[in-house]
Structure formats: C-alpha cells, structure tokens
Design a protein around this motif. Structure first.
Motif, short mmCIF file in Angstrom:
data_model
loop_
_atom_site.label_atom_id
_atom_site.label_comp_id
_atom_site.label_asym_id
_atom_site.label_seq_id
_atom_site.Cartn_x
_atom_site.Cartn_y
_atom_site.Cartn_z
N GLY A 146 10.50 -2.43 -11.36
CA GLY A 146 10.45 -3.84 -11.74
C GLY A 146 11.31 -4.15 -12.96
N ASP A 147 11.76 -5.39 -13.04
CA ASP A 147 12.63 -5.80 -14.15
C ASP A 147 11.89 -5.88 -15.48
OD1 ASP A 147 14.71 -5.98 -12.41
OD2 ASP A 147 14.79 -8.16 -12.34
N ALA A 148 10.67 -6.45 -15.46
CA ALA A 148 9.96 -6.73 -16.72
C ALA A 148 9.66 -5.48 -17.55
CB ALA A 148 8.69 -7.52 -16.43
N PRO A 149 9.10 -4.40 -16.97
CA PRO A 149 8.81 -3.22 -17.79
C PRO A 149 10.06 -2.63 -18.43
CG PRO A 149 7.62 -3.10 -15.71
CD PRO A 149 8.58 -4.24 -15.60
N GLU A 150 11.16 -2.55 -17.67
CA GLU A 150 12.39 -2.01 -18.23
C GLU A 150 13.00 -2.97 -19.25
OE1 GLU A 150 13.70 1.04 -17.72
OE2 GLU A 150 11.86 1.44 -16.58
N GLY A 151 12.84 -4.27 -19.00
CA GLY A 151 13.34 -5.26 -19.95
C GLY A 151 12.64 -5.15 -21.29
N GLU A 175 8.84 -13.71 -17.03
CA GLU A 175 7.99 -14.76 -17.62
C GLU A 175 6.55 -14.33 -17.84
OE1 GLU A 175 5.63 -17.42 -15.56
OE2 GLU A 175 5.19 -15.37 -15.02
N GLY A 176 6.23 -13.06 -17.59
CA GLY A 176 4.87 -12.56 -17.81
C GLY A 176 4.45 -12.65 -19.26
N ASP A 177 3.14 -12.71 -19.47
CA ASP A 177 2.60 -12.85 -20.83
C ASP A 177 3.02 -11.71 -21.74
OD1 ASP A 177 1.36 -15.16 -20.00
OD2 ASP A 177 -0.56 -14.19 -19.56
N GLU A 178 3.03 -10.48 -21.21
CA GLU A 178 3.34 -9.31 -22.04
C GLU A 178 4.77 -9.36 -22.56
OE1 GLU A 178 3.10 -4.40 -21.85
OE2 GLU A 178 2.43 -5.61 -20.13
#
Length: 258
Positions: A146-151, A175-178
């Motif tokens: 996924g993009d978010a964890p690596e971002g 756009e996730g809260d974390e």
C-alpha cells in the motif's frame, strides 16, 4: 544525449578517483551508463566507442554498492544544484513492471522490492518531490504494498529538516488519519482531499492541490529512461543506482538550460 565536460565538472570532485592503469575516465563511464539507462540495453550492448563494457560495468557496480551516487545526490541538494523549494512538496508512488531478467536474485542478497500484483511482477517507487524536476527522497517497495505505510516512512525522514509550515500535497491514497496526523506532528500541513465516504470531512487548499501533478511529471521524466520504465535489475541497490543516476543527470543537463 551525453554529458559535456562542463556539466561533468559539477560532480567531478564527488566521484572516486580512478587508481592504477585506468584507461576509461569517469566522464566516459557516466556517458556509458547514460547510454544504458536511456536505451535499456544490456551492458554487453554498449557501443565500442565507450570502451570495454566489462570495465564500465564493474565500476558502475562498485559505485552502486558503495552508495556513491546516493552521496552525490545529497551533495547536489546541499549545494542547491538540485533546488528544493520548501513551501510545498508532493508525495506519490508509481509502479514499474519487472522484466523477467530482473527476477531470481540469490537469497544471500536478502529480500528485494519485487512483488506480485494484478499486473504481474512489479516494484513501486515512492517519492517526495519538491517540483516537476527535483526529488527530495525516494524508496522502493514490492508492487502490492500500500501507498500510505510506505509514504509515512518517507515522511519520517523529513523530521528535523526545519520545514515547519510546508504543505504536503497527497492524493486520496494518503488521506487516512494516521498519515495526516504524522504530517501535523512534523509541523507540516497536509493538503489532501477526503474520500467520499468520510463522515467528517475537512477543507483543503484546492489551488495548491493542483500542484500534485509535479510529482507525476517527475515520474514521467524518470520513465523516459528505459532502465527505469522497466526494471531489469535483480538487486534493489542497482535499480536505486539508476534512479539516482537519472535524477542527477537530468539536473546537470537542465542547469542553465534556457
């Protein structure tokens, strides 16, 4: 496309000095690497005008494993040759298909950033860009990640950069809260639209959000190099070498361009 002697002077002092009975200069090696990067050919396919292909390959391989171009890239940023505008940055990723030649690394080399997704064997390049031709930092992951964890991992490297107030432009994948909270914790401002199923939405700067295309344009510039458009390299360290090389060369050729 080749680097001129004038362009080479910018980084000449940052490269290891060839020792012993060396017939191929660092400029010749860089232009040979540029040929491979642009055309996506094998090292054996280098034209004879560049010199013995094996000597060029060995020097490039040694530079890659010693992190030579990583240090050159950082030095160009510190010397403002790669100009970093800190009023805003863009975060995004792009997928690169892995050629069959790029699979099958020996286990002794550890796990590599190659994974299987719906598109087959792929690698993702995650990048923070300062403009359409300036990268801040990047990383690799298997294509299915996924993009978010690596971002978030990339964003954490910006801690203590003194970029408080910088706008971080991201698409809805982040756009996730974390992720948004991490940006706030770093003293920066997230510019990301909420998903349509959000119960509690927020306002964001729609005008600055238009600059998100800068990181996409940077990916487009990188993928003009065939060795980046498709991954032929089994090892991450070699593939990263070509990405750093492309970013450096694009900068050197762009400097003082009208």
């Amino acid at each position: 496309m080749e680097l001129t002697a004038q362009q080479f002077k910018t980084i000449e002092h940052l490269l290891p000095i060839p020792r012993g009975n060396v017939k191929i200069s660092n400029l010749q090696v860089l232009n040979a690497i540029l040929y491979v990067a642009e055309h996506g050919c094998k090292w054996r396919g280098l034209p004879k005008r560049f010199g013995r292909w094996h000597s060029i390959y060995m020097r490039a391989n040694r530079w890659a494993k010693q992190g030579v171009l990583d240090r050159v890239f950082l030095a160009l940023q510190e010397n403002d040759v790669i100009n970093i505008q800190v009023d805003h940055v863009s975060l995004d990723s792009t997928v690169v298909k892995v050629h069959p030649d790029g699979t099958g690394a020996f286990k002794k080399n550890g796990s590599q950033s190659i994974g299987k997704s719906r598109g087959g064997w792929t690698t993702k390049i995650h990048m923070v860009a300062a403009s359409h031709n300036s990268a801040v930092t990047f990383s690799l992951s298997p294509g299915q990640v996924g993009d978010a964890p690596e971002g978030r991992k990339l964003l954490k490297t910006l801690e203590n950069c003194g970029w408080e107030g910088t706008k971080v432009i991201m698409d809805k994948a982040y756009e996730g809260d974390e992720t948004r909270q991490l940006v706030f914790d770093l003293g920066m401002e997230p510019v990301v639209p909420p998903k349509s199923n959000r119960l509690s939405v927020w306002e964001y700067d729609r005008e600055i959000y238009k600059k998100r295309n800068e990181v996409e344009r940077l990916f487009r510039r990188l993928k003009g190099f065939r060795r980046i458009f498709s991954r032929f390299d089994k090892l991450d360290v070699i593939f990263k070498f070509f990405i750093h090389f492309a970013l450096i060369v694009d900068t050197l050729i762009s400097v003082n361009r009208p």
